[in-house]
Enzyme design. Sequence first.
Site, PDB file in Angstrom:
ATOM      1  N   ASP A 161       2.811  -9.410   8.781  1.00 59.92           N
ATOM      2  CA  ASP A 161       2.459 -10.718   8.233  1.00 59.92           C
ATOM      3  C   ASP A 161       3.391 -11.720   8.925  1.00 59.92           C
ATOM      4  O   ASP A 161       4.111 -11.357   9.868  1.00 59.92           O
ATOM      5  CB  ASP A 161       2.516 -10.736   6.692  1.00 59.92           C
ATOM      6  CG  ASP A 161       3.935 -10.704   6.134  1.00 59.92           C
ATOM      7  OD1 ASP A 161       4.901 -10.565   6.924  1.00 59.92           O
ATOM      8  OD2 ASP A 161       4.091 -10.806   4.898  1.00 59.92           O
ATOM      9  N   HIS A 162       3.386 -12.976   8.441  1.00 57.57           N
ATOM     10  CA  HIS A 162       4.226 -14.007   9.081  1.00 57.57           C
ATOM     11  C   HIS A 162       5.695 -13.635   9.025  1.00 57.57           C
ATOM     12  O   HIS A 162       6.456 -13.991   9.912  1.00 57.57           O
ATOM     13  CB  HIS A 162       3.993 -15.355   8.400  1.00 57.57           C
ATOM     14  CG  HIS A 162       4.184 -15.297   6.912  1.00 57.57           C
ATOM     15  ND1 HIS A 162       3.269 -14.705   6.072  1.00 57.57           N
ATOM     16  CD2 HIS A 162       5.206 -15.725   6.120  1.00 57.57           C
ATOM     17  CE1 HIS A 162       3.692 -14.778   4.831  1.00 57.57           C
ATOM     18  NE2 HIS A 162       4.878 -15.384   4.828  1.00 57.57           N
ATOM     19  N   CYS A 190       6.574  -6.512   7.562  1.00 64.76           N
ATOM     20  CA  CYS A 190       6.564  -7.786   6.841  1.00 64.76           C
ATOM     21  C   CYS A 190       8.023  -8.163   6.601  1.00 64.76           C
ATOM     22  O   CYS A 190       8.910  -7.624   7.273  1.00 64.76           O
ATOM     23  CB  CYS A 190       5.730  -7.729   5.564  1.00 64.76           C
ATOM     24  SG  CYS A 190       6.251  -6.566   4.298  1.00 64.76           S
ATOM     25  N   GLY A 191       8.275  -9.079   5.686  1.00 61.51           N
ATOM     26  CA  GLY A 191       9.655  -9.490   5.469  1.00 61.51           C
ATOM     27  C   GLY A 191      10.520  -8.333   5.002  1.00 61.51           C
ATOM     28  O   GLY A 191      11.614  -8.098   5.531  1.00 61.51           O
ATOM     29  N   THR A 192      10.021  -7.616   4.019  1.00 61.82           N
ATOM     30  CA  THR A 192      10.753  -6.465   3.470  1.00 61.82           C
ATOM     31  C   THR A 192      10.170  -5.118   3.888  1.00 61.82           C
ATOM     32  O   THR A 192      10.837  -4.088   3.739  1.00 61.82           O
ATOM     33  CB  THR A 192      10.691  -6.501   1.929  1.00 61.82           C
ATOM     34  OG1 THR A 192       9.294  -6.457   1.547  1.00 61.82           O
ATOM     35  CG2 THR A 192      11.340  -7.762   1.371  1.00 61.82           C
ATOM     36  N   GLY A 193       8.939  -5.112   4.314  1.00 61.16           N
ATOM     37  CA  GLY A 193       8.201  -3.867   4.552  1.00 61.16           C
ATOM     38  C   GLY A 193       7.548  -3.332   3.285  1.00 61.16           C
ATOM     39  O   GLY A 193       6.702  -2.437   3.341  1.00 61.16           O
ATOM     40  N   ILE A 194       7.919  -3.893   2.154  1.00 59.23           N
ATOM     41  CA  ILE A 194       7.449  -3.347   0.872  1.00 59.23           C
ATOM     42  C   ILE A 194       5.971  -3.650   0.632  1.00 59.23           C
ATOM     43  O   ILE A 194       5.182  -2.749   0.318  1.00 59.23           O
ATOM     44  CB  ILE A 194       8.317  -3.871  -0.293  1.00 59.23           C
ATOM     45  CG1 ILE A 194       9.765  -3.392  -0.149  1.00 59.23           C
ATOM     46  CG2 ILE A 194       7.743  -3.395  -1.627  1.00 59.23           C
ATOM     47  CD1 ILE A 194      10.746  -4.053  -1.124  1.00 59.23           C
ATOM     48  N   GLY A 195       5.592  -4.911   0.792  1.00 61.65           N
ATOM     49  CA  GLY A 195       4.189  -5.259   0.556  1.00 61.65           C
ATOM     50  C   GLY A 195       3.261  -4.489   1.481  1.00 61.65           C
ATOM     51  O   GLY A 195       2.220  -3.963   1.047  1.00 61.65           O
ATOM     52  N   MET A 196       3.621  -4.422   2.744  1.00 67.04           N
ATOM     53  CA  MET A 196       2.806  -3.689   3.720  1.00 67.04           C
ATOM     54  C   MET A 196       2.692  -2.214   3.336  1.00 67.04           C
ATOM     55  O   MET A 196       1.612  -1.620   3.430  1.00 67.04           O
ATOM     56  CB  MET A 196       3.420  -3.811   5.120  1.00 67.04           C
ATOM     57  CG  MET A 196       3.234  -5.162   5.776  1.00 67.04           C
ATOM     58  SD  MET A 196       1.486  -5.535   6.023  1.00 67.04           S
ATOM     59  CE  MET A 196       1.468  -6.134   7.696  1.00 67.04           C
ATOM     60  N   HIS A 223       9.012  15.957   7.206  1.00 68.92           N
ATOM     61  CA  HIS A 223       8.700  16.477   5.869  1.00 68.92           C
ATOM     62  C   HIS A 223       7.419  15.897   5.268  1.00 68.92           C
ATOM     63  O   HIS A 223       6.696  16.609   4.576  1.00 68.92           O
ATOM     64  CB  HIS A 223       9.859  16.179   4.908  1.00 68.92           C
ATOM     65  CG  HIS A 223      11.108  16.932   5.243  1.00 68.92           C
ATOM     66  ND1 HIS A 223      12.170  17.040   4.379  1.00 68.92           N
ATOM     67  CD2 HIS A 223      11.492  17.604   6.361  1.00 68.92           C
ATOM     68  CE1 HIS A 223      13.142  17.752   4.932  1.00 68.92           C
ATOM     69  NE2 HIS A 223      12.754  18.101   6.146  1.00 68.92           N
ATOM     70  N   ARG A 259       6.523  24.804   4.210  1.00 67.96           N
ATOM     71  CA  ARG A 259       6.484  24.432   2.788  1.00 67.96           C
ATOM     72  C   ARG A 259       6.030  22.982   2.585  1.00 67.96           C
ATOM     73  O   ARG A 259       5.519  22.626   1.514  1.00 67.96           O
ATOM     74  CB  ARG A 259       7.864  24.640   2.156  1.00 67.96           C
ATOM     75  CG  ARG A 259       8.955  23.706   2.671  1.00 67.96           C
ATOM     76  CD  ARG A 259      10.338  24.121   2.211  1.00 67.96           C
ATOM     77  NE  ARG A 259      11.371  23.160   2.601  1.00 67.96           N
ATOM     78  CZ  ARG A 259      11.904  23.069   3.814  1.00 67.96           C
ATOM     79  NH1 ARG A 259      11.501  23.866   4.785  1.00 67.96           N
ATOM     80  NH2 ARG A 259      12.847  22.168   4.065  1.00 67.96           N
ATOM     81  N   HIS A 260       6.201  22.166   3.605  1.00 68.26           N
ATOM     82  CA  HIS A 260       5.814  20.756   3.475  1.00 68.26           C
ATOM     83  C   HIS A 260       4.297  20.578   3.444  1.00 68.26           C
ATOM     84  O   HIS A 260       3.799  19.602   2.888  1.00 68.26           O
ATOM     85  CB  HIS A 260       6.446  19.934   4.600  1.00 68.26           C
ATOM     86  CG  HIS A 260       7.937  20.036   4.635  1.00 68.26           C
ATOM     87  ND1 HIS A 260       8.732  19.577   3.617  1.00 68.26           N
ATOM     88  CD2 HIS A 260       8.771  20.595   5.547  1.00 68.26           C
ATOM     89  CE1 HIS A 260      10.003  19.832   3.899  1.00 68.26           C
ATOM     90  NE2 HIS A 260      10.052  20.454   5.066  1.00 68.26           N
TER      91      HIS A 260
HETATM   92  C1  RB5 Z   1       6.453 -13.060   2.686  1.00 67.84           C
HETATM   93  O1  RB5 Z   1       7.204 -14.134   2.259  1.00 67.84           O
HETATM   94  C2  RB5 Z   1       6.991 -11.775   2.090  1.00 67.84           C
HETATM   95  O2  RB5 Z   1       6.738 -11.736   0.730  1.00 67.84           O
HETATM   96  C3  RB5 Z   1       6.355 -10.595   2.781  1.00 67.84           C
HETATM   97  O3  RB5 Z   1       6.629 -10.655   4.146  1.00 67.84           O
HETATM   98  C4  RB5 Z   1       6.818  -9.231   2.330  1.00 67.84           C
HETATM   99  O4  RB5 Z   1       8.192  -9.129   2.312  1.00 67.84           O
HETATM  100  C5  RB5 Z   1       6.196  -8.723   1.095  1.00 67.84           C
HETATM  101  O5  RB5 Z   1       6.433  -7.589   0.657  1.00 67.84           O
END
Ligand code: RB5
Length: 148
Positions: free
Chosen positions: A8-9, A65-71, A98, A132-133
């Site tokens: 993302d951006h 993405c910014g954190t990788g979490i949303g993606m 694994h 096992r994996h």
């Molecule tokens: C965008 O501001 C941010 O929320 C996105 O890049 C990401 O970190 C979401 O998980």
Amino acid sequence: MKIAISSDHGGNNLRREIMDLLSELGLDYVDFGPDSDASVDYPDYAVPVAHGVAKGEFDKGILICGTGIGMSIAANKVKGIRCALVHDVFSAKATRGHNDSNVLAMGERVIGPGLAREIVTAWLDTSFEGGRHERRIAKLTELEDESR
Ligand code: RB5
């Protein structure tokens, strides 16, 4: 090996860095964007990559993405995807060995480009260990079927 990549951006700069790395490594990749730095919604960019990997059009996917979490959350909603959010080299190797992860997620606001390059290189270079994996991954796949 064919790789799909998007961000993302919040991940545009690191995506460009990783595309440079893939070129340096001589790996074939397709860039799913975005094409500008305008604010976008990460599911819109995670899902095409995840679908491409799930359908077998790509061997692996890389999402930033910014954190990788949303993606990573978005990608893991797609059946057949095992997306690992990774910010260290140990986990990059372990999740291939694994978990047989087929998509890698990283956060541009979490790590620098040098470490990200090492993570991607380690992740691409490490094979699934099987054994096992296999049984554990089969349980993940069963769970996917159960929840649909
Ligand atoms: C965008 O501001 C941010 O929320 C996105 O890049 C990401 O970190 C979401 O998980």
